[in-house]
Design a protein around this motif. Structure first.
Motif, PDB file in Angstrom:
ATOM      1  N   ILE A  58       8.409  37.792  25.294  1.00  0.00           N
ATOM      2  CA  ILE A  58       8.751  36.370  25.319  1.00  0.00           C
ATOM      3  C   ILE A  58       8.942  35.895  26.762  1.00  0.00           C
ATOM      4  O   ILE A  58       8.453  34.825  27.144  1.00  0.00           O
ATOM      5  CB  ILE A  58      10.032  36.120  24.500  1.00  0.00           C
ATOM      6  CG1 ILE A  58       9.758  36.363  23.018  1.00  0.00           C
ATOM      7  CG2 ILE A  58      10.548  34.690  24.723  1.00  0.00           C
ATOM      8  CD1 ILE A  58      11.007  36.381  22.154  1.00  0.00           C
ATOM      9  N   GLY A  59       9.645  36.697  27.581  1.00  0.00           N
ATOM     10  CA  GLY A  59       9.867  36.328  28.979  1.00  0.00           C
ATOM     11  C   GLY A  59       8.565  36.199  29.762  1.00  0.00           C
ATOM     12  O   GLY A  59       8.390  35.258  30.548  1.00  0.00           O
ATOM     13  N   VAL A  60       7.643  37.128  29.541  1.00  0.00           N
ATOM     14  CA  VAL A  60       6.348  37.069  30.230  1.00  0.00           C
ATOM     15  C   VAL A  60       5.574  35.823  29.796  1.00  0.00           C
ATOM     16  O   VAL A  60       4.935  35.148  30.622  1.00  0.00           O
ATOM     17  CB  VAL A  60       5.531  38.349  29.945  1.00  0.00           C
ATOM     18  CG1 VAL A  60       4.121  38.216  30.525  1.00  0.00           C
ATOM     19  CG2 VAL A  60       6.224  39.565  30.541  1.00  0.00           C
ATOM     20  N   ALA A  61       5.621  35.495  28.501  1.00  0.00           N
ATOM     21  CA  ALA A  61       4.918  34.314  27.996  1.00  0.00           C
ATOM     22  C   ALA A  61       5.485  33.028  28.607  1.00  0.00           C
ATOM     23  O   ALA A  61       4.729  32.125  28.995  1.00  0.00           O
ATOM     24  CB  ALA A  61       5.015  34.262  26.471  1.00  0.00           C
ATOM     25  N   ARG A  88       0.676  31.465  23.372  1.00  0.00           N
ATOM     26  CA  ARG A  88      -0.246  30.406  22.961  1.00  0.00           C
ATOM     27  C   ARG A  88       0.458  29.058  22.904  1.00  0.00           C
ATOM     28  O   ARG A  88      -0.049  28.049  23.392  1.00  0.00           O
ATOM     29  CB  ARG A  88      -0.837  30.742  21.585  1.00  0.00           C
ATOM     30  CG  ARG A  88      -1.800  29.690  21.062  1.00  0.00           C
ATOM     31  CD  ARG A  88      -2.332  30.096  19.701  1.00  0.00           C
ATOM     32  NE  ARG A  88      -1.267  30.183  18.711  1.00  0.00           N
ATOM     33  CZ  ARG A  88      -0.797  29.119  18.039  1.00  0.00           C
ATOM     34  NH1 ARG A  88      -1.283  27.911  18.283  1.00  0.00           N
ATOM     35  NH2 ARG A  88       0.164  29.271  17.153  1.00  0.00           N
ATOM     36  N   GLU A  89       1.660  29.062  22.305  1.00  0.00           N
ATOM     37  CA  GLU A  89       2.438  27.823  22.245  1.00  0.00           C
ATOM     38  C   GLU A  89       2.786  27.339  23.655  1.00  0.00           C
ATOM     39  O   GLU A  89       2.726  26.145  23.949  1.00  0.00           O
ATOM     40  CB  GLU A  89       3.731  28.058  21.452  1.00  0.00           C
ATOM     41  CG  GLU A  89       3.540  28.544  20.036  1.00  0.00           C
ATOM     42  CD  GLU A  89       2.988  27.484  19.117  1.00  0.00           C
ATOM     43  OE1 GLU A  89       2.978  26.297  19.510  1.00  0.00           O
ATOM     44  OE2 GLU A  89       2.546  27.840  18.014  1.00  0.00           O
ATOM     45  N   GLY A  90       3.156  28.293  24.534  1.00  0.00           N
ATOM     46  CA  GLY A  90       3.565  27.914  25.883  1.00  0.00           C
ATOM     47  C   GLY A  90       2.440  27.287  26.689  1.00  0.00           C
ATOM     48  O   GLY A  90       2.641  26.277  27.380  1.00  0.00           O
ATOM     49  N   LEU A  91       1.245  27.866  26.631  1.00  0.00           N
ATOM     50  CA  LEU A  91       0.118  27.327  27.390  1.00  0.00           C
ATOM     51  C   LEU A  91      -0.300  25.960  26.858  1.00  0.00           C
ATOM     52  O   LEU A  91      -0.598  25.042  27.642  1.00  0.00           O
ATOM     53  CB  LEU A  91      -1.061  28.302  27.329  1.00  0.00           C
ATOM     54  CG  LEU A  91      -0.870  29.627  28.078  1.00  0.00           C
ATOM     55  CD1 LEU A  91      -2.067  30.539  27.859  1.00  0.00           C
ATOM     56  CD2 LEU A  91      -0.658  29.383  29.576  1.00  0.00           C
TER      57      LEU A  91
END
Length: 283
Positions: free
Chosen positions: A42-45, A126-129
């Motif tokens: 999660i942190g990397v994302a 995916r959500e983050g990008l």
């Protein structure tokens, strides 16, 4: 500002729910040893999404005006395409999201630490990008020279994080299918404004013609520097003097997209807006 708040809330809540489902499943199945790899993923994302957003913002500043407008217009169109796909996908699969994530997590648990990190990274990344790209395009479209649009996004994300935590603790119960249906409909309206602004950028970059062909000009009736002009721009990306191409693009996108999105999910419905079956699963 409200439009940007809605984007932050909607996109942030999807990511929060994904995290909530993953963490709750591991806790309930007494696999707390797998929490660390999940949080690493999660942190990397999140770091990737922030880095992508910074690259869009600061990288574009080094370009010429025409190149900035061409880049902004192109990415706005891409962002609208992604967010449109996302709202339809979430409306269709909201009731299966929990089971789908549980299945992926079970498979990852059997494969080891690396698979757990990858599962969390892919689920949240995916959500983050998508969020970074659409937020950048929307803030750019609705920017009025203040920090209001960005503050709206941050407040929306903060609200989503709080709601995600409350879901996890069991303090909040809402019908997620209806929530995603109605917020998705409002997001389609925001996306229509972003799309029209994107085409205007391409006109300013001289990539598309018709910059001087105004569909109408009501700047004297709704001055953009008034409070109501600012509200309309912040919520709907309203422009009092759009080009003919902007109006055509806005109409051709909004009318069919909103009609398909709000159409009953089953043939032979009553004609009323019908959300997907209620989602009341505990997370």
């Amino acid at each position: 500002m409200f439009g940007n708040y809605l984007i932050g809330l909607r996109e942030g809540l999807e990511a929060s729910l994904v995290v909530c489902i993953l963490i709750a499943y591991l806790v309930k199945t007494e696999r707390r040893d797998a929490l660390k790899p999940i949080w690493i993923g999660i942190g990397v994302a999140v770091a990737l999404a922030l880095g992508f957003g910074c690259a869009l913002e600061f990288g574009s500043q080094e370009l010429t005006f025409e190149a900035q407008e061409a880049l902004g217009g192109s990415l706005s169109i891409v962002a609208v395409g992604l967010v449109t796909w996302m709202v339809f996908w979430m409306r269709r699969t909201a009731r299966h999201l929990k089971a789908e994530l549980h299945g992926k997590l079970d498979a990852a648990l059997q494969m080891g630490t690396g698979a757990l990190v990858a599962t969390a990274f892919l689920a949240v990344g995916r959500e983050g990008l998508e969020t970074a790209l659409f937020v950048w395009a929307s803030v750019r479209a609705s920017s009025d020279g203040t920090q209001g649009p960005l503050i709206g996004v941050l407040l929306g994300i903060a609200t989503a994080v709080v709601l995600g935590y409350l879901f996890y603790r069991g303090a909040v119960r809402i019908n997620l299918a209806k929530f995603f249906t109605w917020t998705g409909g409002m997001l389609v309206i925001v996306a229509a404004g972003v799309l029209a602004y994107g085409f205007h950028d391409l006109q300013e970059a001289r990539f598309l013609p018709g910059l001087a062909d105004k569909a109408f000009d009501i700047s004297t009736t709704i001055p953009p520097d008034t409070w109501y002009g600012t509200v309309l721009k912040g919520v709907f990306n309203f422009q009092p003097d759009p080009t003919v191409l902007q109006v055509v693009v806005w109409t051709l996108y909004l009318v069919p997209t909103l009609a398909f999105f709000l159409a009953p999910s089953r043939p032979g419905g009553s004609g009323k807006v019908k959300a997907a079956p209620p989602v009341r699963e505990e997370v």
